[in-house]
Write a protein that holds these residues in place. Structure first.
Motif, short mmCIF file in Angstrom:
data_model
loop_
_atom_site.label_atom_id
_atom_site.label_comp_id
_atom_site.label_asym_id
_atom_site.label_seq_id
_atom_site.Cartn_x
_atom_site.Cartn_y
_atom_site.Cartn_z
N TYR A 122 42.42 35.84 36.54
CA TYR A 122 41.34 35.77 37.53
C TYR A 122 40.09 36.44 36.98
O TYR A 122 38.97 35.95 37.21
CB TYR A 122 41.79 36.44 38.83
CG TYR A 122 42.82 35.65 39.59
CD1 TYR A 122 42.47 34.87 40.68
CD2 TYR A 122 44.16 35.65 39.20
CE1 TYR A 122 43.42 34.12 41.38
CE2 TYR A 122 45.12 34.91 39.87
CZ TYR A 122 44.74 34.15 40.96
OH TYR A 122 45.68 33.41 41.63
N ARG A 123 40.28 37.51 36.25
CA ARG A 123 39.13 38.20 35.64
C ARG A 123 38.45 37.28 34.61
O ARG A 123 37.21 37.29 34.49
CB ARG A 123 39.60 39.49 34.96
CG ARG A 123 38.47 40.33 34.39
CD ARG A 123 39.00 41.62 33.78
NE ARG A 123 37.93 42.40 33.15
CZ ARG A 123 38.12 43.53 32.47
NH1 ARG A 123 39.35 44.02 32.33
NH2 ARG A 123 37.10 44.16 31.92
N PHE A 124 39.27 36.48 33.90
CA PHE A 124 38.68 35.57 32.91
C PHE A 124 37.85 34.49 33.59
O PHE A 124 36.78 34.12 33.10
CB PHE A 124 39.79 34.94 32.05
CG PHE A 124 39.26 34.16 30.89
CD1 PHE A 124 38.69 34.82 29.80
CD2 PHE A 124 39.28 32.77 30.88
CE1 PHE A 124 38.18 34.10 28.72
CE2 PHE A 124 38.77 32.05 29.81
CZ PHE A 124 38.22 32.72 28.73
N ILE A 125 38.31 34.01 34.73
CA ILE A 125 37.52 33.04 35.50
C ILE A 125 36.21 33.67 35.96
O ILE A 125 35.14 33.03 35.91
CB ILE A 125 38.34 32.50 36.70
CG1 ILE A 125 39.45 31.57 36.18
CG2 ILE A 125 37.44 31.76 37.70
CD1 ILE A 125 40.45 31.15 37.23
N ASP A 126 36.27 34.91 36.38
CA ASP A 126 35.04 35.63 36.76
C ASP A 126 34.07 35.70 35.58
O ASP A 126 32.86 35.54 35.75
CB ASP A 126 35.38 37.04 37.24
CG ASP A 126 36.09 37.04 38.58
OD1 ASP A 126 36.00 36.05 39.33
OD2 ASP A 126 36.75 38.07 38.90
N ALA A 143 39.75 29.14 40.69
CA ALA A 143 38.82 28.57 39.71
C ALA A 143 37.86 27.60 40.39
O ALA A 143 36.65 27.62 40.12
CB ALA A 143 39.60 27.87 38.60
N THR A 144 38.39 26.78 41.28
CA THR A 144 37.55 25.82 42.00
C THR A 144 36.48 26.54 42.82
O THR A 144 35.31 26.13 42.85
CB THR A 144 38.42 24.95 42.94
OG1 THR A 144 39.36 24.23 42.14
CG2 THR A 144 37.57 23.96 43.72
N GLU A 145 36.88 27.64 43.46
CA GLU A 145 35.92 28.44 44.24
C GLU A 145 34.82 29.01 43.36
O GLU A 145 33.68 29.21 43.81
CB GLU A 145 36.65 29.57 44.96
CG GLU A 145 37.58 29.09 46.08
CD GLU A 145 38.52 30.18 46.57
OE1 GLU A 145 38.45 31.31 46.03
OE2 GLU A 145 39.30 29.91 47.49
#
Length: 500
Positions: A38-42, A207-209
């Motif tokens: 999740y941090r990587f998506i951020d 990721a979509t968000e």
């Protein structure tokens, strides 16, 4: 901001980063679908990147290669986040730091806790209902895979072709008895896949968000030792005793005098075509559920593939055998009209392969590390790259760009320098790997993908895979300490300035 619709996903200028799940930072031996994903998506969202490309996420063999897997559908249990299982009350912190060190043993314990909690707590009863729904929905592959893997463990991890004949040949009575005898093991395997898919779908939703599309990858062929070949032997070119008759590879070329003998079985395309390519459609449906975009590795094999007699030790004495790629892609598109496919079309590509790719408007791949041979018609030079392409500095099979540059021969280095001097303002100073990153981002290709190693400006000790070698691959992981603010700012500005 919401993710683009499927129809527009590959039709606008975007940038992304290539990083496999295993390469995420982790307290365990491999990256997983926990907080760091999740941090990587951020991070991607912060720099303006809208695509995260991974390697195949299926269950690998002992060599850990994501391109030789035990199933075309099942997800790699190593990627399951134990922290997420703790948050669900299925494991304790002590479980994950105690004497049980095997993730599979912990998943077994999580399943036992799941069963006990399902009986007593309504919240977990809801989870149990989701598990039942998942098992029914995925039964077409999950039933065979769970039995296959349970039998494989039972027979000391031997390949299915080494099992006793009744198991190898799928005798109905024998398999029925095995399902009873191995009921717990089978249930744990199904539960493990339920957990994997649940965690992946949750990550995809996040990721979509954040306006990040997930870009997956599938090898065109499957491993001989896989649930797919065991359960569907009629769909592959096998001998009467179910040994391999011909194997996949590529012929001798500039890089190898003997070619490459991969060893995968070839498809029995006639059998596949007779049932409307149902195995392929099922495979792609799973990928479409997990990813927004899917790359087909060795796409040229859908037009014609190099078949090598299994008795041959090298790829020299093979032959090109036509494949019904047109009919296959038509069937996939009809069944899954919103699927977004990318063709890995590297190497020696014929006009027929190009025509097949273009008929279905699939982007091809362009690698800038291949661009500086000195020929003006080199297809990887930026001015020769079309919009309907995915451009890379390098891929998981290439050296890092910094190491590639340092290892260039004088001729290619001079070509690169001359190109950069001609395309930059007076007073330009060389800056690798940023120069190649900016070149990719500035190209006409609608999608530009940068390996994380190049974002981090790392040397060749950090490459993911060296083709033709069997040790030391697939283990690289990055650390957030390697990411300086200057690097983050540099790629964010480059993405913005190039209209991506």
């Amino acid at each position: 901001m919401t993710l683009q619709t499927h129809t527009s996903l590959l039709n606008q200028r975007q940038a992304g980063v290539l990083l496999h799940i295993s390469s995420l930072p982790s307290n365990f031996y491999t990256g997983d679908l926990g907080g760091e994903s999740y941090r990587f998506i951020d991070f991607l969202h912060e720099i303006g990147a809208s695509v995260w490309q991974t390697l195949p996420i299926n269950v690998p063999h002992a060599d850990n290669s994501p391109y030789q897997c035990l199933s075309a559908h099942a997800g790699n249990p190593d990627f399951i986040s134990l922290e997420s299982l703790q948050s669900q009350g299925l494991l304790t912190k002590e479980d994950c730091t105690g004497l049980i060190t095997s993730k599979l043993a912990l998943l077994d314990k999580a399943y036992i806790n799941f069963c006990q909690l399902s009986e007593n707590i309504p919240e977990h009863n809801k989870l149990h209902q989701e598990f039942v729904r998942f098992s029914k929905k995925q039964a077409s592959w999950l039933d065979d895979f769970s039995l296959f893997l349970a039998l494989r463990h039972h027979f000391n991890e031997a390949g299915w072709n080494h099992w006793p004949e009744l198991y190898k040949n799928r005798d109905k009575k024998t398999l029925k008895e095995a399902r009873v005898q191995l009921a717990h093991e089978i249930a744990v395997i199904k539960f493990t896949q339920f957990v994997f898919f649940s965690q992946w779908i949750a990550l995809k939703k996040y990721a979509t968000e954040k306006n990040v599309a997930l870009f997956g990858d599938i090898p065109i062929f499957v491993a001989y030792d896989s649930a797919d070949v065991w359960a569907h032997s009629d769909l592959f070119k096998l001998n009467a005793d179910k040994s391999v008759s011909v194997v996949a590879g590529v012929p001798p070329d500039y890089f190898s005098e003997t070619g490459q003998r991969w060893g995968n079985p070839h498809y029995n395309w006639d059998a596949m075509q007779r049932d409307g390519f149902s195995w392929w459609i099922s495979r792609m449906a799973t990928q479409s559920e997990l990813f927004d975009i899917v790359r087909i590795d060795h796409f040229r094999g859908l037009e014609a593939a190099w078949e090598i007699p299994a008795t041959e030790e090298t790829a020299i004495n093979g032959e090109w055998v036509l494949a019904p790629g047109d009919a296959l892609l038509a069937a996939i598109k009809q069944a899954l009209p919103e699927i977004n496919l990318v063709a890995e079309d590297l190497g020696i590509i014929t006009t027929e392969v190009d025509a097949l790719r273009q008929k279905y408007h699939l982007p091809g791949m362009k690698i800038l590390q291949f661009a500086f041979s000195g020929a003006s018609d080199n297809p990887y030079l930026p001015e020769n790259i079309s919009e309907n392409s995915v451009v890379y500095t390098g891929t998981h099979d290439n050296d890092t760009t910094l190491s590639w540059y340092n290892c260039l021969d004088d001729y290619q280095r001079e070509n690169l320098h001359a190109y950069l001097t001609a395309t930059h303002a007076e007073g330009y100073e060389l800056n690798m790997p940023n120069d190649l990153i900016e070149m990719a981002l500035a190209s006409k290709a609608l999608l530009a993908i940068i390996p994380m190693q190049d974002v981090l400006q790392l040397n060749g000790q950090h490459r993911m895979n060296t083709p033709g070698t069997i040790t030391g691959n697939w283990h690289w992981r990055f650390s957030w300490q390697q990411l300086a603010q200057a690097q983050k700012d540099s790629i964010r500005i480059a993405i913005s300035h190039t209209g991506r």
